[in-house]
Design an enzyme around this catalytic site. Structure first.
Site, PDB file in Angstrom:
ATOM      1  N   TRP A   8       0.661  -1.079  -0.095  1.00  0.00           N
ATOM      2  CA  TRP A   8      -0.049   0.064   0.075  1.00  0.00           C
ATOM      3  C   TRP A   8       0.920   1.163   0.001  1.00  0.00           C
ATOM      4  CZ3 TRP A   8      -4.289  -1.669   3.877  1.00  0.00           C
ATOM      5  CH2 TRP A   8      -5.127  -2.398   3.292  1.00  0.00           C
ATOM      6  N   LYS A   9       2.058   1.206  -0.054  1.00  0.00           N
ATOM      7  CA  LYS A   9       2.836   2.389  -0.003  1.00  0.00           C
ATOM      8  C   LYS A   9       2.565   3.429   0.798  1.00  0.00           C
ATOM      9  CE  LYS A   9       4.270   0.680  -4.616  1.00  0.00           C
ATOM     10  NZ  LYS A   9       4.942   1.197  -6.074  1.00  0.00           N
ATOM     11  N   HIS A  93      12.910  -2.976  -1.796  1.00  0.00           N
ATOM     12  CA  HIS A  93      12.047  -2.236  -2.740  1.00  0.00           C
ATOM     13  C   HIS A  93      12.596  -1.244  -4.035  1.00  0.00           C
ATOM     14  CE1 HIS A  93       8.494  -0.388  -5.035  1.00  0.00           C
ATOM     15  NE2 HIS A  93       7.964  -1.393  -4.800  1.00  0.00           N
ATOM     16  N   GLU A 165      10.526  -7.007  -9.830  1.00  0.00           N
ATOM     17  CA  GLU A 165       9.786  -5.624  -9.992  1.00  0.00           C
ATOM     18  C   GLU A 165      10.855  -4.875 -10.901  1.00  0.00           C
ATOM     19  OE1 GLU A 165       6.626  -4.877  -7.085  1.00  0.00           O
ATOM     20  OE2 GLU A 165       8.427  -3.958  -6.344  1.00  0.00           O
TER      21      GLU A 165
HETATM   22  P1  PGA Z   1       2.348  -0.999  -8.928  1.00  0.00           P
HETATM   23  O1  PGA Z   1       3.569  -1.255  -7.567  1.00  0.00           O
HETATM   24  O2  PGA Z   1       1.488  -2.263  -8.657  1.00  0.00           O
HETATM   25  O3  PGA Z   1       1.588   0.007  -8.294  1.00  0.00           O
HETATM   26  O4  PGA Z   1       3.138  -0.755 -10.107  1.00  0.00           O
HETATM   27  C1  PGA Z   1       4.150  -2.647  -7.401  1.00  0.00           C
HETATM   28  C2  PGA Z   1       5.129  -2.437  -6.271  1.00  0.00           C
HETATM   29  O5  PGA Z   1       6.016  -1.517  -6.479  1.00  0.00           O
HETATM   30  O6  PGA Z   1       5.250  -3.287  -5.544  1.00  0.00           O
END
Ligand code: PGA
Length: 250
Positions: A8-9, A93, A165
């Protein structure tokens, strides 16, 4: 097992995060087949862990400090996250690497801290657009894996999760253009082999970067894609639920 991990950042206020966690705790799914974990903003973590008690949904920290305790203003360690009830922690991340300038060596120390604290690290790796375009993708991924994992004592495959990612594919911090399933399949195979050479285990590998309820099946149906790490699409109940429905069908 299919992993649906929700990052959820810094997208939700505490009351919004709590409400979404409440709804997620009520999702119907087979927890033997799908594993859901929520990585909320740190300020909401304890409250959400409390809310998730009694459900099958786990929680994790978006970031951890490598030292367990002490005079580190603003930091939260893997140990403190574990004591609060976290099962997982994201480590490395790309937003931590590129916005907050964390190095491969920092990432290694955080992996070590998670193992010491008995929390499962989700090691995030990925190449930049430039590295992809200049043909350095594999070299960069291998370097990230080697620095993070060389001679690290990891006892079983489930004690480490890897998330691929691509930096450029992440919504908001990258271009938001998702990686093609063909590329994901190729890269996951490469990561699986590199990680196995380092730890001796076949670790689960998740894909992340602009995953939506529309494209999630195209990734989950690939060999060596054991789940997804989703940012923005996991921050609304409808799209979170649609992601889960797609996982349930796999
Ligand atoms: P996103 O982010 O699905 O909004 O691209 C993925 C992440 O950074 O873990």
């Amino acid at each position: 097992m299919t992993y649906l991990f929700a990052n959820w950042k810094m997208y939700l206020h505490a009351d919004e995060a709590l409400e979404l966690a409440k709804q997620a705790a009520g999702f119907e799914y087979d927890s033997e087949k799908t594993k859901i974990a929520i990585f909320p903003p740190m300020i909401s973590l304890s409250e959400i862990i409390n809310e998730l008690k009694g459900s099958n949904v786990s929680s994790g920290a978006q970031n951890v400090a490598w030292t367990p305790m002490g005079a580190y203003t603003g930091a939260t360690s893997a140990l403190l996250a574990q004591k609060a009830g976290c099962r997982y922690a994201l480590v490395g991340h790309s937003e931590r690497r590129y916005v907050f300038h964390e190095t491969d060596q920092d990432v290694r120390k955080k992996i070590e801290a998670c193992i010491d604290a008995n929390i499962t690290p989700v090691l995030c790796i990925g190449e930049t657009k430039q590295e992809k375009e200049t043909g350095e993708r594999e070299e960069r991924l291998k370097e990230q894996l080697e620095i993070a994992l060389r001679e690290m004592d990891i006892t079983s495959s489930d004690d480490l999760i890897i998330a691929y990612e691509p930096v450029w594919a992440i919504a908001g911090s990258g271009t938001g253009e998702a990686c093609t399933p063909q590329d994901v399949e190729e890269v996951h195979d490469f990561i699986l082999n590199c990680a196995k050479a380092l730890t001796g285990h076949d670790h689960p590998i998740l894909y992340g970067g602009s995953v939506t309820s529309e494209n999630v099946v195209s990734y989950l149906s690939l060999a060596h894609v054991n789940g997804v790490l989703v940012g923005s699409a996991s921050t609304h109940v409808d799209s979170f639920k649609s992601l889960l429905e797609a996982c349930n069908k796999i």
